[in-house]
Design a protein around this motif. Structure first.
Motif, mmCIF file in Angstrom:
data_model
loop_
_atom_site.group_PDB
_atom_site.id
_atom_site.type_symbol
_atom_site.label_atom_id
_atom_site.label_comp_id
_atom_site.label_asym_id
_atom_site.label_seq_id
_atom_site.Cartn_x
_atom_site.Cartn_y
_atom_site.Cartn_z
ATOM 1 N N PHE A 168 74.581 80.511 85.404
ATOM 2 C CA PHE A 168 75.544 80.623 84.317
ATOM 3 C C PHE A 168 74.858 80.801 82.968
ATOM 4 C CE2 PHE A 168 78.343 78.704 87.544
ATOM 5 C CZ PHE A 168 79.270 79.720 87.582
ATOM 6 N N ALA A 222 79.983 74.982 76.951
ATOM 7 C CA ALA A 222 79.807 74.829 78.398
ATOM 8 C C ALA A 222 78.507 74.130 78.781
ATOM 9 C CB ALA A 222 79.858 76.195 79.070
ATOM 10 N N PHE A 223 77.452 74.337 78.012
ATOM 11 C CA PHE A 223 76.128 73.867 78.414
ATOM 12 C C PHE A 223 76.020 72.344 78.402
ATOM 13 C CE2 PHE A 223 71.462 73.450 77.759
ATOM 14 C CZ PHE A 223 71.067 74.081 78.916
ATOM 15 N N THR A 232 77.949 70.494 81.241
ATOM 16 C CA THR A 232 77.316 70.782 82.524
ATOM 17 C C THR A 232 75.996 70.028 82.647
ATOM 18 O OG1 THR A 232 78.349 72.953 82.475
ATOM 19 C CG2 THR A 232 76.632 72.622 84.105
ATOM 20 N N ILE A 276 72.965 76.009 86.712
ATOM 21 C CA ILE A 276 72.595 76.137 85.293
ATOM 22 C C ILE A 276 71.903 77.478 85.058
ATOM 23 C CG2 ILE A 276 71.015 75.250 83.523
ATOM 24 C CD1 ILE A 276 73.374 73.522 83.632
ATOM 25 N N CYS A 286 79.322 71.664 89.035
ATOM 26 C CA CYS A 286 78.712 72.236 87.824
ATOM 27 C C CYS A 286 79.367 73.563 87.450
ATOM 28 C CB CYS A 286 77.211 72.419 88.022
ATOM 29 S SG CYS A 286 76.305 70.870 88.086
ATOM 30 N N GLN A 316 83.568 76.720 79.199
ATOM 31 C CA GLN A 316 83.299 78.043 78.641
ATOM 32 C C GLN A 316 84.603 78.690 78.175
ATOM 33 O OE1 GLN A 316 81.123 80.617 81.254
ATOM 34 N NE2 GLN A 316 81.113 82.305 79.830
ATOM 35 N N TRP A 319 81.298 74.158 84.001
ATOM 36 C CA TRP A 319 80.836 75.248 83.135
ATOM 37 C C TRP A 319 81.991 76.184 82.796
ATOM 38 C CZ3 TRP A 319 75.930 76.416 81.124
ATOM 39 C CH2 TRP A 319 75.854 77.645 80.461
ATOM 40 N N GLN A 320 82.742 76.606 83.795
ATOM 41 C CA GLN A 320 83.801 77.582 83.561
ATOM 42 C C GLN A 320 84.933 77.009 82.709
ATOM 43 O OE1 GLN A 320 83.817 80.897 84.183
ATOM 44 N NE2 GLN A 320 81.698 80.417 84.646
ATOM 45 N N THR A 359 78.674 79.161 74.978
ATOM 46 C CA THR A 359 77.488 78.524 75.543
ATOM 47 C C THR A 359 77.388 77.071 75.103
ATOM 48 O OG1 THR A 359 76.355 80.645 75.543
ATOM 49 C CG2 THR A 359 74.985 78.696 75.767
#
Length: 160
Positions: free
Chosen positions: A56, A18-19, A22, A53, A115, A123, A119-120, A15
């Motif tokens: 995910f 990735a957060f 993003t 957001i 996004c 992550q 994120w992926q 998290t």
């Protein structure tokens, strides 16, 4: 402290990893959409950003609930199942908003795609960089911890 209490938490690492990237991509995409297509495009980009957001982020909450007690070898299978579910829900939202004339669908889709990809990627990088066990830890007996008696070998491991 128990082994479960000291076990690293891949969810936090994933998290965290990735957060933040993003969060940085969204405002850039909204600004680009505003300058390229005006307010309607910026609204579409903002909605795409918020939906991505939310999906995910909620996916990580689901992973925390579902996979908290999963064996390390089943973790990736659980993560892939949740990811597949996230993509299905994102597709449903896109299909529901496809006819909305109050937002720019192209800006929505491109921002959601950007996004989701960021994120992926981050992550997965967070997961790969996290420290997680690749086997179940066997409890150590008091006698073996004191160095007294010889330890029996774990099942499945044989020495010649």
């Amino acid at each position: 402290m128990t082994a479960a209490a000291t076990r690293p938490d891949p969810f936090r690492a994933m998290t965290r990893s990735a957060f933040v990237p993003t969060l940085l991509v969204g405002p850039v995409a909204i600004a680009i959409a505003f300058f390229a297509g005006g307010g309607k495009a910026a609204l579409g980009a903002a909605l795409g950003y918020a939906v991505t957001i939310a999906f995910f982020g909620l996916g990580m909450v689901v992973m925390l609930r579902l996979a908290a007690n999963v064996a390390p070898m089943l973790f990736m299978a659980t993560a892939l199942a949740v990811f597949f579910g996230q993509l299905i829900f994102l597709l449903v939202v896109i299909l529901l908003l496809q006819g909305a004339d109050w937002l720019d669908g192209r800006a929505f889709g491109l921002t959601a795609l950007a996004c989701a990809l960021v994120w992926q990627v981050f992550q997965v990088l967070g997961f790969l960089r996290s420290r997680r066990p690749v086997y179940d830890e066997a409890p150590v007996s008091d006698e073996a911890a004191a160095g007294g008696a010889a330890q029996d070998e774990p099942a499945g491991r044989h020495t010649p």
